[in-house]
Structure formats: C-alpha cells, structure tokens
Design a protein around this motif. Structure first.
Motif, PDB file in Angstrom:
ATOM      1  N   ASP A   1       0.803  -1.215   0.000  1.00 18.22           N
ATOM      2  CA  ASP A   1       0.000   0.000   0.000  1.00 18.22           C
ATOM      3  C   ASP A   1       0.839   1.271   0.000  1.00 18.22           C
ATOM      4  O   ASP A   1       0.407   2.296  -0.517  1.00 18.22           O
ATOM      5  CB  ASP A   1      -0.926   0.036   1.228  1.00 18.22           C
ATOM      6  CG  ASP A   1      -1.952  -1.086   1.201  1.00 18.22           C
ATOM      7  OD1 ASP A   1      -2.136  -1.720   2.243  1.00 18.22           O
ATOM      8  OD2 ASP A   1      -2.536  -1.316   0.137  1.00 18.22           O
ATOM      9  N   THR A   2       2.005   1.236   0.595  1.00 18.52           N
ATOM     10  CA  THR A   2       2.794   2.442   0.813  1.00 18.52           C
ATOM     11  C   THR A   2       4.090   2.405   0.009  1.00 18.52           C
ATOM     12  O   THR A   2       4.752   1.369  -0.056  1.00 18.52           O
ATOM     13  CB  THR A   2       3.127   2.601   2.312  1.00 18.52           C
ATOM     14  OG1 THR A   2       1.917   2.586   3.055  1.00 18.52           O
ATOM     15  CG2 THR A   2       3.872   3.889   2.565  1.00 18.52           C
TER      16      THR A   2
ATOM     17  N   LYS B   1      10.651   6.224  11.996  1.00 17.69           N
ATOM     18  CA  LYS B   1      11.613   7.002  11.224  1.00 17.69           C
ATOM     19  C   LYS B   1      11.675   6.583   9.757  1.00 17.69           C
ATOM     20  O   LYS B   1      12.508   7.083   8.999  1.00 17.69           O
ATOM     21  CB  LYS B   1      12.994   6.903  11.861  1.00 17.69           C
ATOM     22  CG  LYS B   1      13.067   7.524  13.250  1.00 17.69           C
ATOM     23  CD  LYS B   1      14.456   7.419  13.837  1.00 17.69           C
ATOM     24  CE  LYS B   1      14.513   8.041  15.244  1.00 17.69           C
ATOM     25  NZ  LYS B   1      15.847   7.933  15.847  1.00 17.69           N
ATOM     26  N   ASN B   2      10.808   5.638   9.356  1.00 14.17           N
ATOM     27  CA  ASN B   2      10.728   5.284   7.940  1.00 14.17           C
ATOM     28  C   ASN B   2      10.361   6.526   7.123  1.00 14.17           C
ATOM     29  O   ASN B   2       9.500   7.308   7.517  1.00 14.17           O
ATOM     30  CB  ASN B   2       9.666   4.208   7.707  1.00 14.17           C
ATOM     31  CG  ASN B   2      10.106   2.841   8.212  1.00 14.17           C
ATOM     32  OD1 ASN B   2      11.291   2.597   8.401  1.00 14.17           O
ATOM     33  ND2 ASN B   2       9.159   1.947   8.419  1.00 14.17           N
ATOM     34  N   ILE B   3      11.006   6.689   5.962  1.00 12.17           N
ATOM     35  CA  ILE B   3      10.690   7.793   5.066  1.00 12.17           C
ATOM     36  C   ILE B   3       9.827   7.236   3.935  1.00 12.17           C
ATOM     37  O   ILE B   3      10.198   6.275   3.269  1.00 12.17           O
ATOM     38  CB  ILE B   3      11.960   8.439   4.494  1.00 12.17           C
ATOM     39  CG1 ILE B   3      12.879   8.880   5.639  1.00 12.17           C
ATOM     40  CG2 ILE B   3      11.608   9.622   3.605  1.00 12.17           C
ATOM     41  CD1 ILE B   3      12.259   9.870   6.592  1.00 12.17           C
ATOM     42  N   ILE B   4       8.659   7.857   3.708  1.00 11.07           N
ATOM     43  CA  ILE B   4       7.691   7.332   2.757  1.00 11.07           C
ATOM     44  C   ILE B   4       7.079   8.466   1.941  1.00 11.07           C
ATOM     45  O   ILE B   4       7.221   9.641   2.274  1.00 11.07           O
ATOM     46  CB  ILE B   4       6.561   6.561   3.484  1.00 11.07           C
ATOM     47  CG1 ILE B   4       5.804   7.501   4.430  1.00 11.07           C
ATOM     48  CG2 ILE B   4       7.121   5.374   4.245  1.00 11.07           C
ATOM     49  CD1 ILE B   4       4.685   6.839   5.174  1.00 11.07           C
ATOM     50  N   LEU B   5       6.404   8.098   0.858  1.00 16.35           N
ATOM     51  CA  LEU B   5       5.535   9.046   0.162  1.00 16.35           C
ATOM     52  C   LEU B   5       4.192   9.001   0.877  1.00 16.35           C
ATOM     53  O   LEU B   5       3.608   7.931   1.035  1.00 16.35           O
ATOM     54  CB  LEU B   5       5.373   8.654  -1.308  1.00 16.35           C
ATOM     55  CG  LEU B   5       6.636   8.655  -2.172  1.00 16.35           C
ATOM     56  CD1 LEU B   5       6.294   8.301  -3.611  1.00 16.35           C
ATOM     57  CD2 LEU B   5       7.336  10.007  -2.124  1.00 16.35           C
ATOM     58  N   ARG B   6       3.717  10.146   1.324  1.00 17.68           N
ATOM     59  CA  ARG B   6       2.512  10.150   2.154  1.00 17.68           C
ATOM     60  C   ARG B   6       1.343   9.490   1.417  1.00 17.68           C
ATOM     61  O   ARG B   6       1.125   9.714   0.231  1.00 17.68           O
ATOM     62  CB  ARG B   6       2.139  11.567   2.567  1.00 17.68           C
ATOM     63  CG  ARG B   6       1.706  12.474   1.420  1.00 17.68           C
ATOM     64  CD  ARG B   6       1.422  13.881   1.898  1.00 17.68           C
ATOM     65  NE  ARG B   6       0.980  14.738   0.792  1.00 17.68           N
ATOM     66  CZ  ARG B   6       0.841  16.041   0.877  1.00 17.68           C
ATOM     67  NH1 ARG B   6       1.127  16.679   1.998  1.00 17.68           N
ATOM     68  NH2 ARG B   6       0.423  16.741  -0.163  1.00 17.68           N
TER      69      ARG B   6
ATOM     70  N   VAL C   1      -1.319  12.644  -2.916  1.00 25.15           N
ATOM     71  CA  VAL C   1      -0.933  11.489  -2.095  1.00 25.15           C
ATOM     72  C   VAL C   1      -0.617  10.313  -3.003  1.00 25.15           C
ATOM     73  O   VAL C   1      -0.992  10.297  -4.179  1.00 25.15           O
ATOM     74  CB  VAL C   1      -2.045  11.115  -1.090  1.00 25.15           C
ATOM     75  CG1 VAL C   1      -2.304  12.264  -0.131  1.00 25.15           C
ATOM     76  CG2 VAL C   1      -3.336  10.732  -1.809  1.00 25.15           C
ATOM     77  N   TYR C   2       0.057   9.313  -2.431  1.00 28.25           N
ATOM     78  CA  TYR C   2       0.568   8.193  -3.232  1.00 28.25           C
ATOM     79  C   TYR C   2       0.244   6.863  -2.567  1.00 28.25           C
ATOM     80  O   TYR C   2       0.418   6.713  -1.353  1.00 28.25           O
ATOM     81  CB  TYR C   2       2.091   8.311  -3.399  1.00 28.25           C
ATOM     82  CG  TYR C   2       2.535   9.641  -3.959  1.00 28.25           C
ATOM     83  CD1 TYR C   2       2.757   9.798  -5.313  1.00 28.25           C
ATOM     84  CD2 TYR C   2       2.708  10.749  -3.123  1.00 28.25           C
ATOM     85  CE1 TYR C   2       3.167  11.019  -5.834  1.00 28.25           C
ATOM     86  CE2 TYR C   2       3.104  11.974  -3.640  1.00 28.25           C
ATOM     87  CZ  TYR C   2       3.333  12.102  -4.994  1.00 28.25           C
ATOM     88  OH  TYR C   2       3.725  13.307  -5.510  1.00 28.25           O
ATOM     89  N   ARG C   3      -0.197   5.887  -3.379  1.00 28.82           N
ATOM     90  CA  ARG C   3      -0.421   4.549  -2.872  1.00 28.82           C
ATOM     91  C   ARG C   3      -0.012   3.537  -3.928  1.00 28.82           C
ATOM     92  O   ARG C   3      -0.213   3.756  -5.121  1.00 28.82           O
ATOM     93  CB  ARG C   3      -1.895   4.346  -2.485  1.00 28.82           C
ATOM     94  CG  ARG C   3      -2.296   5.204  -1.284  1.00 28.82           C
ATOM     95  CD  ARG C   3      -3.725   5.004  -0.874  1.00 28.82           C
ATOM     96  NE  ARG C   3      -4.092   5.968   0.165  1.00 28.82           N
ATOM     97  CZ  ARG C   3      -5.318   6.114   0.650  1.00 28.82           C
ATOM     98  NH1 ARG C   3      -6.307   5.344   0.201  1.00 28.82           N
ATOM     99  NH2 ARG C   3      -5.567   7.016   1.584  1.00 28.82           N
TER     100      ARG C   3
ATOM    101  N   ALA D   1      -8.621   3.427 -10.429  1.00 29.50           N
ATOM    102  CA  ALA D   1      -7.596   3.619  -9.385  1.00 29.50           C
ATOM    103  C   ALA D   1      -6.299   4.108 -10.017  1.00 29.50           C
ATOM    104  O   ALA D   1      -6.037   3.876 -11.197  1.00 29.50           O
ATOM    105  CB  ALA D   1      -7.362   2.314  -8.633  1.00 29.50           C
ATOM    106  N   HIS D   2      -5.491   4.779  -9.201  1.00 29.03           N
ATOM    107  CA  HIS D   2      -4.207   5.295  -9.688  1.00 29.03           C
ATOM    108  C   HIS D   2      -3.208   5.259  -8.538  1.00 29.03           C
ATOM    109  O   HIS D   2      -3.590   5.193  -7.371  1.00 29.03           O
ATOM    110  CB  HIS D   2      -4.361   6.725 -10.211  1.00 29.03           C
ATOM    111  CG  HIS D   2      -3.417   7.050 -11.326  1.00 29.03           C
ATOM    112  ND1 HIS D   2      -2.051   7.153 -11.141  1.00 29.03           N
ATOM    113  CD2 HIS D   2      -3.635   7.299 -12.634  1.00 29.03           C
ATOM    114  CE1 HIS D   2      -1.471   7.452 -12.288  1.00 29.03           C
ATOM    115  NE2 HIS D   2      -2.408   7.547 -13.219  1.00 29.03           N
ATOM    116  N   CYS D   3      -1.913   5.303  -8.882  1.00 28.91           N
ATOM    117  CA  CYS D   3      -0.884   5.259  -7.839  1.00 28.91           C
ATOM    118  C   CYS D   3      -0.691   6.627  -7.183  1.00 28.91           C
ATOM    119  O   CYS D   3      -0.022   6.725  -6.162  1.00 28.91           O
ATOM    120  CB  CYS D   3       0.439   4.748  -8.410  1.00 28.91           C
ATOM    121  SG  CYS D   3       1.129   5.799  -9.704  1.00 28.91           S
ATOM    122  N   PHE D   4      -1.237   7.684  -7.771  1.00 28.12           N
ATOM    123  CA  PHE D   4      -1.267   8.980  -7.096  1.00 28.12           C
ATOM    124  C   PHE D   4      -2.615   9.639  -7.372  1.00 28.12           C
ATOM    125  O   PHE D   4      -3.227   9.431  -8.419  1.00 28.12           O
ATOM    126  CB  PHE D   4      -0.112   9.896  -7.529  1.00 28.12           C
ATOM    127  CG  PHE D   4      -0.235  10.431  -8.932  1.00 28.12           C
ATOM    128  CD1 PHE D   4      -0.961  11.583  -9.197  1.00 28.12           C
ATOM    129  CD2 PHE D   4       0.386   9.785  -9.990  1.00 28.12           C
ATOM    130  CE1 PHE D   4      -1.076  12.074 -10.481  1.00 28.12           C
ATOM    131  CE2 PHE D   4       0.266  10.269 -11.283  1.00 28.12           C
ATOM    132  CZ  PHE D   4      -0.457  11.415 -11.524  1.00 28.12           C
TER     133      PHE D   4
END
Length: 345
Positions: free
Chosen positions: A152-153, A165-170, A196-198, A206-209
């Motif tokens: 998902d992330t 502390k993981n860095i992710i695309l919100r 936002v990004y998934r 559906a889309h990844c952003f």
C-alpha cells in the motif's frame, strides 16, 4: 618583430567588416582557421626568446579573442539584418496563440477550498515525502496495520530499528493535520489539500497517485452534530441546494466514531440510475470525531478539547460533477480532454 606583427593584426581585426555570410566566413578562414594568420603566429611562438614568451603569449591570446568576438558580432548583425529584411520579428510570440484552460481537478479543488474558506477554514500544507511518525504513528495506526505494508505504501527509506523514522511518500494528507496539531494550540480549523501516493495498479478506477482534501476542527465542546452540519452545507454548496446526505458507520484508525458520507445522486435526483447503481446514493467522503489518542499523541489534552476530521478525494468529486469514467484521463495531458472544461473556468 613578432610583437609588431601581432599589433598590426590586432588593429586589422578590430576594423573587420562584412555584410554577407559568405564574407564573414572568408574572414574566419583568413584569421582563425588552421592555415590562418593567427595560427601562423602561434606556430612561430616556439622561436620567441624565453624572457618574452609570457608577454607574447598574452598578446596572442588577446588577438585570437578579439578576432573571435569581432567575427561573431558581424555574424549577429548579419542575421538581424536578414530577419528585418524578411519582415520577421523573432521577439514576438508564435501566432496564433491558443488559450489554455485550468485542469478539471484544479477547478474542483479551488471550488472545494472556496466553500470551506467561507466556513472559516484556513489552508495548511506539508511535505509529500514524509516520515512514518506523522503519516501513521500520530494518526493512531497500529504497528502491524496493513496500511504500513509495502503493498500500500511507497517506502523511500526504511529503518528496521524504529519504524517511526521510515521515510515514505505520504498515503494521505492526514500527515499535515498531525504537523498542524504539533505546533498549533486549539482552536484549529484547517483544510489540507495535496497529492498522495499509494502502491496500487493503475486502472480506470484507481491510480498510484491522486489528490485529497482533508479537514480538521479542534476546539472545546465540538460535537458530531457540528460535523454533520458542516458536511451538509458543503454538499449543498457543491452539488445544489436539494442535495441530501446520509452518514453510515465505518472505521478509520484516527477517528472514533467514524462514518462514510453519501450524497443523493444529483443525476437521477435520488430515484436510482446506473451512475448510483440504482441506490439513489453516491459515496463521497469519510469523516468522524478525532480519536482522543490522536489528540494526545499530538500534544493536545483530549479531556479539554475534541474535534472532527473529514477527507475526500478530488478525483472522486470531479467524477461526480463531470461524469469522467476513467481516472487515467486526469494525468495523461490529452489536450482534447482538457479542452472540454474551457466553459468551467
């Protein structure tokens, strides 16, 4: 002898003149080509006494640069004259100019922001590349919540010793709410628009952003009734005065109680059609009262303050307003599709 020759050539190149490209090229060959006069002087440089080499070298470089600058200047003058003779103005923008249009997502986003702004909400923004602490932990997501999974992330950088502390695309703009609550004392009334990004397969549905607008209101004695009234006002402002809403129980980690809101189908007026799957209702957003755990994690006393939050997808609302059947059209930059929204600007 060589210094006198350089000085003579320097005076010559300063006064070079030509009016056609052919004449300019002839000058370039005479002075700057491999068999040109400046190159011949450079070939004689090896015969210059050691004590004069520095002085002669400086003069040769000056001569070469002067010749190069003069010939380039003549070329520019010739090009400008030719353009003028042909009646061309190269400083003008290409003609005809087709007027652009706002993107449909921008049109709807601005309309939503305007509605909530008139209800007292201010804009808040935050980074798209976020840390787990603000995206998940402060939003009351359990350490083993499925949303943290790679399916998902989008993870940019992982920290096996501390997931916060993981860095992710919100994956939602709730991270902006967390940042606002970290640094702002109640009352808080903000809306948080953003991308936002998934990690999802790209399809017509559906889309990844995609784009969200989330709202947050925190103050003393905030109730679910306040939330319902704000959302009813919003729905009627956006879809028409006859719009009805209904709230269905749901679950979100950051709100309790939680609900999903449907609006009466504005196409069939609630009678039932293919767009609303013959139910008369269309889902539009999720909402609920802010979970006390979220308030405490963000440094707000949950015994004194309460609040509500809501979130909606801009693409979803745009689909409802303009009946766009394929989400991919929003990001493919097809001019034919975008031109359909000229009248909506």
């Amino acid at each position: 002898m060589i210094l006198e020759k350089i000085e003579k050539l320097l005076e010559e190149v300063k006064n070079l003149n030509a009016s056609t490209p052919e004449e300019i090229e002839a000058l370039r060959l005479k002075y700057l080509s491999k068999k040109g006069e400046i190159n011949a002087i450079m070939a004689d440089f090896r015969n210059v006494p050691a004590e004069q080499k520095k002085e002669v070298g400086v003069k040769i470089n000056e001569l070469k640069q002067t010749a190069l600058n003069r010939i380039n200047s003549l070329r520019e003058q010739c090009d400008a004259k030719e353009s003028h003779d042909e009646g061309l103005d190269l400083t003008r923008t290409a003609y005809p100019i087709k007027h652009g249009t706002r993107h449909p997502l921008t049109i709807v986003r601005n309309e939503i922001i305007d509605i909530f702004s008139r209800m007292g909400f201010t804009l808040a923004d935050g980074p798209e590349v976020e840390d787990d602490l603000h995206v998940f932990t402060k939003m009351n997501f359990a350490a083993d919540h499925p949303a943290r999974d790679m399916q998902d992330t989008f993870f940019v950088e992982t920290n096996p010793n501390d997931v916060t502390k993981n860095i992710i695309l919100r994956s939602h703009t709730s991270s902006v709410q967390a940042r606002v609550m970290d640094v702002t004392k109640p009352p808080i009334r903000v809306i948080c628009p953003g991308r936002v990004y998934r990690n999802e397969a790209i399809t017509a549905r559906a889309h990844c952003f995609f784009h969200q607008i989330e709202g947050l209101y925190i103050d003393k004695d905030v109730s679910f009734t306040d939330l319902k009234q704000v959302l009813l006002t919003f729905a009627r402002e956006l879809f028409g005065a006859d719009t009805k809403i209904r709230l269905r129980p749901s679950y979100f980690p950051f709100t309790e109680p939680s609900a999903e809101m449907d609006i009466s189908c504005h196409i069939c007026g609630g009678k039932g059609c293919g767009f609303c799957k013959h139910t008369g209702w269309v889902e539009i957003l999720g909402c609920g009262m802010v979970d006390p755990n979220v308030l405490e994690l963000c440094g707000i006393d949950s015994k004194v303050y309460s609040g509500y939050a809501f979130g909606l997808g801009v693409e979803r609302v745009t689909n409802l307003k303009y009946q766009v059947s394929d989400l991919r059209l929003f990001s493919e930059n097809d001019v034919r599709f975008l031109q359909e929204f000229e009248a909506a600007n």
